[in-house]
Design a protein around this motif. Structure first.
Motif, mmCIF file in Angstrom:
data_model
loop_
_atom_site.group_PDB
_atom_site.id
_atom_site.type_symbol
_atom_site.label_atom_id
_atom_site.label_comp_id
_atom_site.label_asym_id
_atom_site.label_seq_id
_atom_site.Cartn_x
_atom_site.Cartn_y
_atom_site.Cartn_z
ATOM 1 N N LYS A 102 -82.399 20.827 21.146
ATOM 2 C CA LYS A 102 -81.123 21.015 20.453
ATOM 3 C C LYS A 102 -80.294 19.741 20.367
ATOM 4 O O LYS A 102 -79.600 19.511 19.386
ATOM 5 N N TYR A 103 -80.326 18.924 21.413
ATOM 6 C CA TYR A 103 -79.415 17.769 21.425
ATOM 7 C C TYR A 103 -80.028 16.509 20.814
ATOM 8 O O TYR A 103 -79.322 15.542 20.574
ATOM 9 N N SER A 104 -81.320 16.478 20.611
ATOM 10 C CA SER A 104 -81.925 15.301 19.976
ATOM 11 C C SER A 104 -82.315 15.667 18.531
ATOM 12 O O SER A 104 -81.661 15.241 17.577
ATOM 13 N N ASP A 105 -83.316 16.511 18.360
ATOM 14 C CA ASP A 105 -83.689 16.927 17.002
ATOM 15 C C ASP A 105 -82.561 17.720 16.342
ATOM 16 O O ASP A 105 -82.374 17.648 15.118
ATOM 17 N N GLY A 106 -81.811 18.463 17.167
ATOM 18 C CA GLY A 106 -80.675 19.223 16.624
ATOM 19 C C GLY A 106 -79.663 18.285 15.985
ATOM 20 O O GLY A 106 -79.108 18.570 14.923
ATOM 21 N N LEU A 107 -79.445 17.147 16.636
ATOM 22 C CA LEU A 107 -78.509 16.158 16.093
ATOM 23 C C LEU A 107 -79.067 15.541 14.803
ATOM 24 O O LEU A 107 -78.345 15.374 13.811
ATOM 25 N N PHE A 108 -80.363 15.230 14.829
ATOM 26 C CA PHE A 108 -81.009 14.677 13.631
ATOM 27 C C PHE A 108 -80.804 15.628 12.447
ATOM 28 O O PHE A 108 -80.432 15.214 11.345
ATOM 29 N N LEU A 109 -81.017 16.929 12.704
ATOM 30 C CA LEU A 109 -80.887 17.921 11.629
ATOM 31 C C LEU A 109 -79.443 18.039 11.146
ATOM 32 O O LEU A 109 -79.189 18.103 9.933
ATOM 33 N N LYS A 110 -78.506 18.042 12.087
ATOM 34 C CA LYS A 110 -77.087 18.155 11.717
ATOM 35 C C LYS A 110 -76.692 16.983 10.802
ATOM 36 O O LYS A 110 -76.073 17.175 9.751
ATOM 37 N N VAL A 111 -77.099 15.777 11.227
ATOM 38 C CA VAL A 111 -76.772 14.584 10.431
ATOM 39 C C VAL A 111 -77.473 14.660 9.068
ATOM 40 O O VAL A 111 -76.881 14.354 8.028
ATOM 41 N N ALA A 112 -78.732 15.113 9.072
ATOM 42 C CA ALA A 112 -79.481 15.206 7.811
ATOM 43 C C ALA A 112 -78.764 16.144 6.842
ATOM 44 O O ALA A 112 -78.644 15.842 5.647
ATOM 45 N N ARG A 113 -78.256 17.265 7.354
ATOM 46 C CA ARG A 113 -77.547 18.218 6.480
ATOM 47 C C ARG A 113 -76.271 17.603 5.911
ATOM 48 O O ARG A 113 -75.938 17.809 4.745
ATOM 49 N N GLU A 114 -75.573 16.838 6.746
ATOM 50 C CA GLU A 114 -74.337 16.206 6.268
ATOM 51 C C GLU A 114 -74.627 15.198 5.156
ATOM 52 O O GLU A 114 -73.937 15.163 4.135
ATOM 53 N N ILE A 115 -75.647 14.394 5.369
ATOM 54 C CA ILE A 115 -75.986 13.390 4.344
ATOM 55 C C ILE A 115 -76.481 14.105 3.075
ATOM 56 O O ILE A 115 -76.119 13.731 1.958
ATOM 57 N N ALA A 116 -77.302 15.149 3.270
ATOM 58 C CA ALA A 116 -77.858 15.874 2.120
ATOM 59 C C ALA A 116 -76.743 16.412 1.227
ATOM 60 O O ALA A 116 -76.867 16.441 -0.010
ATOM 61 N N ALA A 117 -75.635 16.827 1.857
ATOM 62 C CA ALA A 117 -74.516 17.409 1.084
ATOM 63 C C ALA A 117 -73.973 16.385 0.080
ATOM 64 O O ALA A 117 -73.515 16.748 -1.006
ATOM 65 N N GLU A 118 -74.046 15.120 0.439
ATOM 66 C CA GLU A 118 -73.555 14.066 -0.473
ATOM 67 C C GLU A 118 -74.426 13.948 -1.723
ATOM 68 O O GLU A 118 -74.008 13.376 -2.720
ATOM 69 N N TYR A 119 -75.655 14.421 -1.629
ATOM 70 C CA TYR A 119 -76.596 14.276 -2.760
ATOM 71 C C TYR A 119 -76.821 15.605 -3.484
ATOM 72 O O TYR A 119 -77.705 15.713 -4.320
ATOM 73 N N GLU A 120 -76.017 16.610 -3.134
ATOM 74 C CA GLU A 120 -76.189 17.932 -3.731
ATOM 75 C C GLU A 120 -76.098 17.835 -5.255
ATOM 76 O O GLU A 120 -75.260 17.119 -5.794
ATOM 77 N N GLY A 121 -77.004 18.535 -5.916
ATOM 78 C CA GLY A 121 -77.014 18.494 -7.374
ATOM 79 C C GLY A 121 -77.858 17.347 -7.917
ATOM 80 O O GLY A 121 -78.174 17.306 -9.102
ATOM 81 N N GLN A 122 -78.184 16.397 -7.039
ATOM 82 C CA GLN A 122 -79.017 15.263 -7.496
ATOM 83 C C GLN A 122 -80.437 15.355 -6.947
ATOM 84 O O GLN A 122 -81.409 15.144 -7.655
ATOM 85 N N VAL A 123 -80.527 15.622 -5.639
ATOM 86 C CA VAL A 123 -81.844 15.739 -4.989
ATOM 87 C C VAL A 123 -81.808 16.991 -4.118
ATOM 88 O O VAL A 123 -80.851 17.202 -3.374
#
Ligand code: NAI
Length: 362
Positions: free
Chosen positions: A197-218
Motif C-alpha cells: 500500500k505505501y510503495s506501489d499504492g503511492l505509485f498508483l496514487k501519483v499515476a492517477r493524479e498525473i493521468a487526470a491532467e491528460y484526460e480526454g487526450q490519452v
C-alpha cells in the motif's frame, strides 16, 4: 558542422561488430551524423583505472545522445556494471523498451505493439540492502519490531523498496508525453497496490493524479502486475504504452520481448532530462566475439529509436521498413533467426552481410 553529434560506445564482445553494422546502416540513410567514438569496459581499465572513465560520461553529457554496444561486466573484478554506473551518473531515469512483432522472427504473436516505460532509479533495485547475520540488520529488525510495524525472522536478509512521489510523477508524466508525441491511445500503470500500500499504492496514487491532467487526450488504466503478466500472454494487443516501477518493469519488459522473438530483437533506451543512451537489451555474447555471427537487429532497432529521438523520423522508418522486409524474406538472416525459422543454421549469413541486405532495402 554535422547536424547531429552522437557519442558511440562500441562496447566489447560482439559490441564492435553490431555497432559497426548499425553505423553503416545509419550512414546509408544519409542522415548527417558526426560520431564521437569513446571506449568503456574492461579494455580501458589499465589505461584509466576504471571501466567508465570520466571523459566517456562527459562526452555523453556534451552530445546529449549516445548509442552503445553491450559491455561485459567482469565477474569478481571489483567493478560494478558499466551500464548501471552510466545510468546513475547521468540520472537516466527512463528505461524505454518497445516490443513489436516482426514477421519472420518466430515470434508467438503478429499483432504486438507495446511500449514499456520502466522507472530506472528506485524500488527494490535502489541497492539498499541489509545482509543476513549482520549487526545492522539485527538493529533494523529490532527497530521495526519496536515500532510495532511487524515481526521479521532474526535470520533474514532485507532489501528496501523505496518509491517516491518525485520519481513516480516524472516517469508517469514521461509515459503520457511519449504517448501524446507518438499517437498512442492508452497508458497502463502496473503495480501491486492492493498488497504494497505505501510503495506501489503511492505509485498508483501519483499515476492517477498525473493521468487526470491528460484526460480526454490519452486513456488511462491501471492493472495489478500478476494479472498483467497473464493478460500479456493471453492477449498482448490489449496493451499500448505501459508504465511500471523498476522491478516489475524489468520482468515485464523481458516477458514482452519473449512475445516478439526474444532479446535479439529487443531495442532499448535509457533517457534522462539532458541525455539519452540507446542500446540493445542483450549482452555481449562473448562466445560469438569476432566471428561475424551475431544478430545486429536489436542494435539497429535501437538506432531507429535514436533517430526518432533526434527527430529523424523518416530515416528511422526507412530502417525499420528495411529490417522488416529482410527478416520477412528470410534469405539474408543471421544464424539465430535461420535456426528459429528452419530448425537449422544452413544458409544463414553473417552480421555484415545481413547489414548489407538492410542497406540494400533502405
Ligand atoms: P547475452 O545477452 O550476452 O547472451 C545470452 C544468450 O543470447 C547467449 O547464448 C548469447 O550468445 C545469445 N545472444 C545475445 N545476443 C545475441 C545476438 N545479438 N546475436 C546472437 N546471439 C545473441 O547475456 P549474458 O551471457 O548473460 O551476458 C554476457 C555479458 O554481457 C555479461 O558480462 C553481462 O553482464 C553483459 N551484459 C551487458 C549488457 C549491456 O551492456 N547493456 C546487458 C546484458 C548483459
Amino acid at each position: 558542422m554535422a547536424k547531429h553529434t552522437v557519442t558511440l560506445i562500441p562496447g566489447d564482445g560482439i559490441g564492435p561488430e553490431i555497432t559497426g553494422a548499425m553505423r553503416r546502416i545509419v550512414e546509408a540513410t544519409g542522415v548527417d551524423i558526426a560520431w564521437e567514438v569513446v571506449d568503456a569496459g574492461a579494455g580501458v581499465v589499465e589505461q584509466y583505472g576504471t571501466p567508465l572513465p570520466q571523459h566517456v560520461i562527459d562526452a555523453v553529457r556534451r552530445n546529449g545522445v549516445a548509442i552503445k554496444g553491450p559491455i561485459t561486466t567482469p565477474v569478481g573484478g571489483g567493478f560494478r556494471s558499466v551500464n548501471v554506473a552510466l545510468r546513475k551518473a547521468l540520472d537516466l531515469y527512463v528505461n524505454l523498451r518497445p516490443a513489436f512483432s516482426i514477421q519472420g522472427t518466430g515470434a508467438r504473436y503478429d499483432d504486438v505493439d507495446i511500449v514499456i516505460v520502466r522507472e530506472n532509479t528506485e524500488d527494490l533495485y535502489a541497492g539498499i540492502e541489509f545482509e543476513q547475520g549482520t549487526a545492522d540488520t539485527a538493529e533494523l529488525i529490532e527497530w521495526v519490531e519496536a515500532k510495532g510495524a511487524g515481526v521479521i525472522r532474526p535470520d533474514s536478509g532485507i532489501s528496501l523498496k523505496p518509491i517516491s512521489v518525485t520519481a513516480s510523477a516524472r516517469i508517469v508524466r514521461w509515459a503520457f508525453e511519449y504517448a501524446l508525441a507518438n499517437d498512442r491511445r492508452k497508458v497502463t500503470a502496473v503495480h501491486k497496490a492492493n498488497i504494497l500500500k505505501y510503495s506501489d499504492g503511492l505509485f498508483l496514487k501519483v499515476a492517477r493524479e498525473i493521468a487526470a491532467e491528460y484526460e480526454g487526450q490519452v486513456e488511462f488504466e491501471d492493472r495489478i502486475v500478476d494479472a498483467t503478466c497473464m493478460g500479456l500472454v493471453l492477449r498482448p494487443s490489449d496493451f499500448d504504452v505501459m508504465v511500471l516501477p523498476n522491478l516489475y518493469g524489468d520482468i515485464v519488459s523481458d516477458l514482452a520481448a519473449g512475445l516478439v522473438g526474444g532479446l535479439g530483437m529487443a531495442p532499448g533506451a535509457n533517457i534522462g532530462m539532458d541525455c539519452a543512451v540507446f542500446e540493445p537489451v542483450h549482452g555481449s555474447a562473448p562466445k560469438y566475439t569476432g566471428k561475424d555471427m551475431a544478430n545486429p537487429t536489436a542494435e539497429i532497432l535501437s538506432a531507429a529509436l535514436m533517430l526518432d529521438h533526434l527527430g529523424e523520423r523518416d530515416a528511422a522508418a526507412r530502417i525499420l521498413g528495411s529490417v522488416r522486409a529482410v527478416l520477412a524474406a528470410g534469405d539474408s538472416v543471421t544464424y539465430d533467426i535461420k535456426r528459429t525459422n528452419t530448425g537449422s543454421t544452413e544458409g544463414c549469413v553473417g552480421t555484415q552481410a545481413y547489414a548489407d541486405a538492410v542497406i540494400a532495402g533502405l
